[in-house]
Structures are given as C-alpha cells and as structure tokens.
Design a protein around this motif. Structure first.
Motif, short mmCIF file in Angstrom:
data_model
loop_
_atom_site.label_atom_id
_atom_site.label_comp_id
_atom_site.label_asym_id
_atom_site.label_seq_id
_atom_site.Cartn_x
_atom_site.Cartn_y
_atom_site.Cartn_z
N GLN A 35 -9.00 11.16 0.21
CA GLN A 35 -9.18 9.68 0.15
C GLN A 35 -9.82 9.77 -0.75
O GLN A 35 -10.60 8.79 -2.27
CB GLN A 35 -9.12 9.18 1.44
CG GLN A 35 -7.90 8.42 2.30
CD GLN A 35 -7.85 7.48 3.52
OE1 GLN A 35 -9.23 8.25 3.87
NE2 GLN A 35 -6.93 6.33 3.71
N ARG A 51 1.29 -1.60 0.18
CA ARG A 51 0.14 0.08 0.05
C ARG A 51 1.04 1.55 0.32
O ARG A 51 0.70 2.38 -0.70
CB ARG A 51 -1.40 -0.38 0.96
CG ARG A 51 -2.24 0.30 0.76
CD ARG A 51 -3.21 0.28 1.74
NE ARG A 51 -2.98 -0.59 2.60
CZ ARG A 51 -2.78 -0.88 4.20
NH1 ARG A 51 -2.78 0.04 4.96
NH2 ARG A 51 -3.18 -2.19 5.01
N ASP A 88 -3.89 5.85 4.84
CA ASP A 88 -3.64 4.44 4.37
C ASP A 88 -2.64 3.58 4.98
O ASP A 88 -2.12 2.40 5.28
CB ASP A 88 -3.65 4.06 2.80
CG ASP A 88 -4.97 5.17 2.38
OD1 ASP A 88 -6.09 4.28 1.97
OD2 ASP A 88 -5.38 6.19 1.43
#
Lengths: 639, 71
Positions: free
Chosen positions: A524, A306, A547
C-alpha cells in the motif's frame, strides 16, 4: 370482462393507461391545430391532455409541497401550469406527456433491478415434509422448528438449513454459493435452504428455518449493501440538495431580467438533476445483485468502488491457492524406522490444532498395525477399525507459533518443527537430512524435522494439493493487468516451487501471521490498491488491512462475512477474476453515468439560456438521459 | 411496545418520490423511524404499536400513488 376485473386492470395499469390517453389527446390536439384552423378546439384538447396526464403528477407535487420536499413533480407541475397561463398549450401537453412516459418507463425498468434478488428468495419452497413420530407431515416451511427432521425427495428443493442425518445425494447449491456443479452430501454434511436435492432422498435435522436460513441472511446483507451509499452517491446527494433550489432561483432571476417566461419555465423543467442522482445507485444495485446471484457478496458501494481500483491481489497460500487438505507425502527415518518417526511426531502433535498436525496424526492412525515394513514410505490406507492405530497422548506439549511443537512422552523430549525451531534450540542438521529436505521442498512440499532428545531421527514431508483452477485464475488476473502475490508461512524453497506451479508474479515466504499484514502495508505504501484473498478466519487481520478483503468459502461462516469486504460463498477461486472485473466495470459504469448526466445538464442549460431549447425539448432530453443511465446501469445485471 | 415492519415498493419512479414517501410516513402518528430506499424499493418502519396501525402505512404509501407489497 366484468366490472370488478376492469377496475383491477385499471388499477394495475393506471400509469400506462394515463400516459397513453394523454399521449393520444396530445397527438390529436396537435394535429388538429396543425392541419386545420380549429385553434380553439385544438387548445381545448391540449389542455385536456395536460390535465389527464398531469393529475397524478400534481397530486404527488401536492404531497411534496406539504412534506416540504422539493421534487421534480413540483417543478413539472409549475412548468405545465405556467405554460397554460401564457397560452403555450402545446408545450404544456408535451411536457406532461413526455414526463409521464419517462417515469412510466423508469418505474418499469427499476422494477427489474428491484426484483433481481427476489428470484433468489423464491427458490425456497413454501412447504416442508416433516417426520413426526414416524409419520410424514406436510407443514409450512417457515414453521419448521429447530432439530425437527425434514425429508427431501430426489429432485426436491431443500426447505430449511440443516445437517444430513440419513441418505446421500448430490445437491445443487447454486442459489447460495453460485456454484453450478452439484456437491456430494452425506451423513453430517450441512445443507442450505433453497438448494436442490438432485439424486437420493435426504433426511435433514433442521438448524434454521424461515428468516433464519443462510440464504435469507445473505439476501438481507445484500440488500443492506445495495442501500449503503457509496462515496460518489453521497457526494451527488449533497450536490443535488443545492442544485434544485439554485435552478429555481436562476429561473426567477432569468424572468426578472429577460421577461422571457418560456425560458424560466424551461429552467424549471431541467431543474431536477435526474440522471445524476439515479445513475450511480442503479449501477451499484445492479452490480451487487449480479454478484449475489453468482455467489459473491459485495458489502456495499463503497467497497465496490474501491475494488474497481485494485491493481494487486495477494493470495494466502494454504486453503486459498491450495485445497487446504494437507496429507503426509513421505516419511524418512534417519537411523530410526520410518514408522517410529511418524508415531513419535504424531504423539507430540496430537493436541495441536495446526493443519500439519492433523495430517501427521491422521497418517499415523492410518498406518498398518503390523511392524515396520522396511523402506516403504507411503502409508497404506487401511479402513478397518482394527487396522487403525491409537496415538497415545503426550505427557505435555507446547506450541511455538509458526515454528512447530515441543512435547514429552515416555521420558523423551520430542521436537517437531521447521529449521527456525531447530536453530532456536541449537540443533545441528546433518547434511543427509538437509539434502532430503531440499529435495522434497523443491517439489513444493513442506518438511518438518522430528527430533528426539536433541538428535534428528527423521523428517516428514507434507503436501497440500493446488486447486486445479489456481493457475488459470492467476493468469486471468494477470491478463486484466493485475499483479499477483502469494503470501505463506512456508519456507522459501517450497514457496518458490508452488509459485512456479501457479505462475504467480511474486511470493513472500516464511511469514508469521502478523508479517502478512506488514507485507500488505508495504504494498500500500508503494501506491498499490491491494486485495487480499484468504479464508477470513485465520487471516482476518490481513483481510482487514487490505483495501479489499476477500473471504473464500464464506457460506455458513458469519465471521468471514463480517471481516471481509467481499465474500465468496463457495470455495471457488474462479469468482475472484469475475468479482474484480465486475468491480472495474461498475466503476466505469458509474463514471459513464455521471459523465452523461453532467454533459446533459450542461448542454441543456446552455441550450435554454441561448433559447435553443424550449419546454418540450428540454423535457425530452431530460427524460431520455434518465432512461439512458438506467439502461446503462442495468447492463451490469447481465455482466 | 416498539415494532418494525417492512414493505416493498417496486414502482418508485424517481429518487425524490422515495424521500417524499419517507417524509409522509414519518408524519404518521406513532412512527419512530422510517427508511425508504429508492434503489431497492424497501420501506422499513419502526413504530409504537399502541399508537400506530400498519394499515395507515399502506394507505399513506398508496395516497402518494405507489403500490406497497408486504415483504
């Protein structure tokens, strides 16, 4: 060399010896068949090469079959036996030799990846010098008990975690925090096992030894992180479960249709998705190992994958971009002496745990006891205890979160806070106060108003120095194409001044703690992959929302390590561009490895089905692709 | 009583070899839980110490052709 040492040598190097012997026999058998007409002899030597090289493989294959796992060694054994049965001795010997050579090299290179962390553990010395009733004793480091006093000589490695109770020194904490610059340690400071005492002797009261040290805890976490499967890895594992049986069915089917034994045996050889299964874990283990040695704890492949997609980094201002050491820069009285303003504010703030409160109380204590000294606004430091003032306790006090405090002392109500608090209480701000506040905020300082019984009597300007590295870190992220944002509870003018000094792209000011989460959610929703950098304690919720949550200065604070996806052991901002770039490099590395593996399998399958690729060539390409992905992954160890 | 032990195998040469060792160890009497990690080479075993003998774990790993180290 006596018999015993020969046996030991053989045991240690068995795989290399077996591979070399099988290779020599293979070469000899092949040349004999190629150069002469002794075909029987050549065949015999090639069969011998197959047996020598294949014995260990067949033994593991036997275990695979009895344990009902379908592994590559079973497939290789079947292929080699099949080749001998149909009289292709050369192919049989070549497959076995190439496979042995390949797995020998695989084992060797993987060993390097697997031992990357052990170097860190070896930093801890085996013994410790403990003071017992005034006598010094040498004891095993693992057996030192809590609160025992350990003495570490200059130049010695610190064997336990503990607090310094005597002495002063510079300690190199690189094994734990990754920082190369030594850190000054004196009375009351925490030291970690595995770090190096560079200058003076230290006496340390033990807080943890053996497996209960910060270094060992970090390494355990790093290993757990390396073992946790990333989404790519679990996807591939699911695929691999079906791939091998599918290829075996294909091999049987191909033989039934074409009666071509070589073709179906070759299918068996390439039936293990080698490079595909090995590539991603090697990349991730190498990257996490590299990060650990630089003082960055990555919580696992999932987080790493990620992090490779991050395109926006949000920084909490206080303690992250700034040093988090707030000091009073200026006190201004309006119709009241400066000194009185400071002591009123200090009394009201005394019981508050806010960092601004600490700075005000400290400044009040450090002021000289002599009566007010006119217009001088900078506190004179006075180290003697006699010169320190005591700050009286307030009669009562209330905190208004994100705004200030309200307290009572000597029958007066004292309010210390920002504009919002004054507005809430309907207190007017005269223009000369507003001018002063604007001027200080323009320098990046935070100003609180001091109000007594409804009248503004003064203002205090506080300053939190920027970290020297902040501007270059922000620039490095921008160069990597990443947007940077600063989040702060400060007012807009202060935030703007700091933002300009740092060179950050954007700032969001006047945020209450819960607002920071909302801001991150907003980014986001705009499609950003957001990393949030904070201390991991006050901003735990926003770290969890982002994240990728990055906690700074995490050595010793387990809470920060729990909440974050990535933890920087040291308070070192410069690790952030490094960590982000390493994550990106890892993501690419995984993709390269998957791509290479898929390409190899496709080319091999096509080659086999069109009969261009036979046993030995199939094995060669297969092993070469496995080695290539391992070596590619290992580049991340040296990133 | 349940106990846990750890080994480190540095010479695993393929992921399926690690799974085979994991299967083999789980068949040793008294073993309650095993995890073998190919990437780090770490072997973690939880066992009933009134039934299983840690020496048996070493032998099992060795019989598969790998070298366990205590860690």
């Amino acid at each position: 060399m006596n018999k015993q040492s020969i046996t030991q040598y053989y045991r240690k190097h068995r795989k290399a010896i077996v591979t070399a012997t099988s290779g020599l026999l293979y070469g000899g058998g092949w040349s004999l068949g190629y150069l002469t007409s002794f075909e029987m002899a050549s065949a015999a030597i090639l069969v011998l090469a197959t047996i020598v090289g294949g014995y260990d493989i067949a033994k593991t294959a036997y275990h695979e079959v009895t344990n009902r796992t379908l592994g590559i060694k079973t497939l290789v054994t079947l292929a080699a036996i099949g080749a001998i049965v149909i009289g292709e001795y050369w192919e049989a010997a070549a497959v076995v030799f190439l496979f042995s050579l390949g797995s020998y090299l695989e084992g060797r290179t993987m060993r390097k990846t697997r031992t990357a962390l052990q170097e860190l553990l070896e930093m801890t010395p085996d013994t410790a010098t403990v003071r017992h009733d005034g006598e010094l004793q040498e004891v095993p480091a693992r057996e030192v008990e809590e609160s025992e006093v350990v003495v570490v000589k200059p130049g010695g490695k610190i064997p336990v975690d503990g607090d310094v109770i005597d002495g002063e020194s510079a300690v190199n904490q690189a094994p734990v925090t990754g920082e190369s610059a030594p850190v000054h340690k004196a009375d009351g400071d925490e030291v970690y096992a595995g770090t190096v005492n560079q200058e003076g002797a230290l006496e340390i009261r033990t807080t943890g030894a053996g497996s209960d040290t910060t270094l060992e805890r970090i390494i355990r976490r790093v290993e757990e992180a390396q073992e946790a499967q990333s989404p790519t890895e679990s996807l591939i594992d699911r695929f691999a479960k079906y791939y091998t049986p599918a290829v075996i069915v294909l091999a049987i089917g191909a033989y039934a249709v074409t009666q071509n034994a070589i073709l179906s045996l070759t299918l068996l050889v390439i039936g293990c998705p080698g490079a595909l299964v090995i590539g991603p874990p090697v990349s991730i283990v190498s990257a996490i190992g590299n990060a650990a040695r630089s003082g960055v704890l990555m919580k696992g492949g999932e987080h790493l994958e990620r992090a490779g997609k991050i395109d926006l980094v949000a920084f909490d201002k206080t303690g992250t971009l700034t040093k988090g050491e707030t000091t009073v820069a200026d006190v201004e009285g309006f119709g009241v002496a400066d000194d009185e303003v400071l002591s009123l504010a200090a009394t009201a703030e005394k019981k508050s745990e806010h960092h601004l409160a600490d700075a005000i109380v400290d400044a009040a204590r450090e002021r000289p006891t002599a009566a007010t000294d006119g217009g001088t606004t900078v506190a004179r430091a006075d180290d003697t205890d006699a010169g320190r003032r005591s700050v009286p306790d307030p009669d009562d006090f209330d905190v208004v979160a994100g705004k200030g405090v309200i307290g009572h002392t000597d029958g007066q109500e004292v309010v210390v806070g920002n504009r919002a608090l004054l507005a809430d209480r309907g207190i007017d701000i005269p223009s000369r106060v507003a001018d002063y506040v604007r001027e200080r905020e323009g320098r990046g300082e935070t100003v609180v108003h001091v109000v007594r019984d409804g009248d503004i009597v003064g203002a205090i300007a506080l300053r939190d120095e920027l970290r020297e590295t902040a501007p270059s870190v922000v620039a490095a992220l921008q160069d990597a194409g990443i947007e940077t944002v600063m989040l702060t509870g400060d007012n807009k003018r202060t935030a703007a001044a700091v933002a300009e000094e740092v060179g950050i792209d954007e700032y969001r000011a006047e945020l209450l703690p819960e607002d920071k989460q909302t801001v991150i959610e907003g980014y986001q929703a705009d499609g950003h992959v957001v990393a949030m950098v904070g201390d991991g304690i006050n901003d735990a919720p926003s770290l969890a929302t982002a994240d990728v949550g990055i906690a700074m200065g995490a050595a010793g604070t387990d809470t920060a390590i729990e909440t974050a996806d990535m933890a920087l052991m040291a308070d070192d901002l410069e690790r952030i561009p490094y960590a982000v770039k390493l994550s990106k490099a890892t993501r690419w590395n995984v993709l390269e490895n998957v791509g290479l593996a898929v390409l190899t399998v496709t080319v091999l399958l096509a080659g086999v089905l069109t009969s261009y690729v036979t046993l030995a060539a199939g094995m060669l390409v297969h092993e070469a692709s496995v080695l290539l992905v391992i070596l590619n992954g290992m580049r991340l160890l040296r990133y | 009583m349940s106990d846990t032990t750890q080994f480190r195998v540095l010479d695993f040469d393929c992921p399926s070899c690690a799974s085979t060792v994991e299967r083999a160890l789980s068949n040793v009497a008294g073993v309650q839980y095993v995890e073998v990690h190919y990437a780090t080479g770490r072997v973690e075993i939880e066992y009933d110490d009134s039934v299983a003998d840690p020496d048996a774990f070493v032998q099992t790993i060795e019989s598969q052709g790998y070298t366990p180290q205590t860690a």
